[in-house]
Design a protein around this motif. Structure first.
Motif, short mmCIF file in Angstrom:
data_model
loop_
_atom_site.label_atom_id
_atom_site.label_comp_id
_atom_site.label_asym_id
_atom_site.label_seq_id
_atom_site.Cartn_x
_atom_site.Cartn_y
_atom_site.Cartn_z
N SER A 1 21.66 140.64 44.11
CA SER A 1 21.00 141.94 44.12
C SER A 1 20.02 142.01 42.95
N GLN B 1 30.43 148.29 36.24
CA GLN B 1 30.26 149.32 37.25
C GLN B 1 30.89 148.94 38.58
N ARG B 2 31.19 149.96 39.39
CA ARG B 2 31.87 149.75 40.67
C ARG B 2 31.07 148.85 41.60
N ASN B 3 29.73 148.91 41.50
CA ASN B 3 28.90 148.12 42.40
C ASN B 3 28.72 146.67 41.96
N PRO C 1 24.13 143.23 40.04
CA PRO C 1 25.21 142.56 40.78
C PRO C 1 24.69 141.27 41.41
N ASP D 1 17.49 148.28 40.12
CA ASP D 1 16.81 149.33 40.89
C ASP D 1 15.34 149.45 40.51
#
Length: 369
Positions: free
Chosen positions: A89, A62-64, A86, A92
């Motif tokens: 991080s 994913q982009r993140n 990530p 969620d």
């Protein structure tokens, strides 16, 4: 298709207590993701693309910076899989969780799942709804014997996955130094059930392991052939439909022409007999007016075409169920196979006896497993 040997993978606790410096997720998957099947605003995807969409298993960078490995359905993360957060991080709605393994629906955590901390310890096991845990977080009743582990073999190959009592148990991924990847469930150190062997060049095979035995369920080459046949059948059906449309259009023009001709004859008769007072009960012989010509009959019938289209859709539904059964997406049932094929054959022969062309799928002649 070239691939590594399917020798069963046995990993015990002492193998996974490596002293090698932990590498980032981006480094671990860098070789695998040099070649991808597609890129979009969500990131880079490598895996199964069926009927033009992500359907099956694969890897999404994913982009993140997050990495998802698992099931997809109609381009969405749906099914079962692993999300690695990530660097620096968390996943969620799950504090201190760096890895989530469990069920997904339309891109959200949904159903049963497990959260693991950066050190591999389990934080939460339980249900999720709308991307959030539904029970107390962290859990108080976690399985202390189950954890998430990472191992660097030191030769460019890595393993990431769930373990229990020092043995690989649960969901796991093996990354090879040539960029190939294997993902599946494991049971007591062995590959278990259906998994995906994803080659560096983007080709793939789904393989079912049962104990010490395995069989290849499907492959990207096989599905390309199926998709080509499907497109050929669609093209043939469209050509046939346009043929019927042309017949209908021709018939409509002919009927319109005859209606116009009939109107002109009626107008001519009225002009010729304009002095006749019909209200005076003056009789008009039937010979004065030629009856209108009946429209010529046509072999084309709208109702017949509708019936054929209905039969075509029914045939395609049976064909779809046989494909799922044949390639492992539905439980194999020999009695059902024969039933579906018998009904498909009856539909095809019905229209062929009428001199009509009708689709003929290779699944109709499949001999089963």
């Amino acid at each position: 298709m070239e691939k590594k040997s399917y020798i069963l993978l046995f990993l015990s606790f002492f193998l996974l207590t490596s002293n090698a410096q932990e590498k980032s997720i981006n480094h671990i998957f860098s070789k695998t993701l040099e070649v991808v099947n597609e890129k979009d605003k969500k990131g880079s995807f490598k895996g199964q693309i069926l009927k033009g969409k992500r359907n099956g298993m694969g890897v999404l960078s994913q982009r993140n910076g997050a990495l998802y490995i698992g099931d997809f359905y109609r381009n969405m993360i749906s099914g079962y899989g692993m999300l690695i957060a990530p660097e620096n991080s968390y996943v969620d709605n799950c504090d201190s969780c760096t890895v989530y393994i469990g069920n997904w629906k339309n891109g959200e955590k949904s159903g049963f799942g497990i959260c693991y901390a950066n050190n591999g310890n389990m934080i939460y096991q339980g249900l999720f709804e709308k991307n959030k845990p539904t029970s107390q977080y962290p859990s108080t009743n976690i399985d202390q014997q189950k954890y998430f582990s990472y191992f660097d073999f030191g030769n460019g190959e890595f393993f990431l996955g769930e373990m229990k009592k020092g043995i690989v148990n649960g969901y796991g991924i093996m990354i090879y130094n040539n960029g190939d990847l294997w993902l599946s469930n494991f049971k007591e150190g062995k590959r278990n059930g259906i998994g995906l062997y994803l080659l560096y060049n983007g080709e793939w095979e789904t393989i079912n392991f049962e104990g010490d035995n395995y069989n290849i369920v499907s492959s990207s080459i096989n599905y390309r052939n199926i998709d080509a046949n499907r497109k050929a059948n669609i093209k043939s059906s469209l050509s046939e439909a346009f043929g019927y449309f042309a017949q209908a259009a021709s018939q409509s023009v002919q009927i319109a022409s005859e209606v116009q001709s009939m109107k002109e004859r009626e107008k001519s008769f009225i002009n010729t007999n304009s002095n006749v007072n019909i209200s005076d009960n003056t009789s008009i012989s039937d010979n004065n007016i030629s009856p209108p010509k009946e429209p010529s009959t046509s072999p084309y019938s709208i109702s017949a075409n509708q019936n054929k289209n209905t039969d075509s859709r029914t045939y395609a539904n049976y064909d779809g169920m046989l494909s799922k059964m044949r390639y492992g997406n539905m439980e194999y049932d020999d009695a059902k196979r024969k039933e579906y094929q018998s009904k498909m054959r009856a539909l095809r022969e019905k229209w062929e006896k009428r001199g009509e062309r009708f689709q003929h799928s290779e699944n109709e002649d499949w001999l089963g497993k």
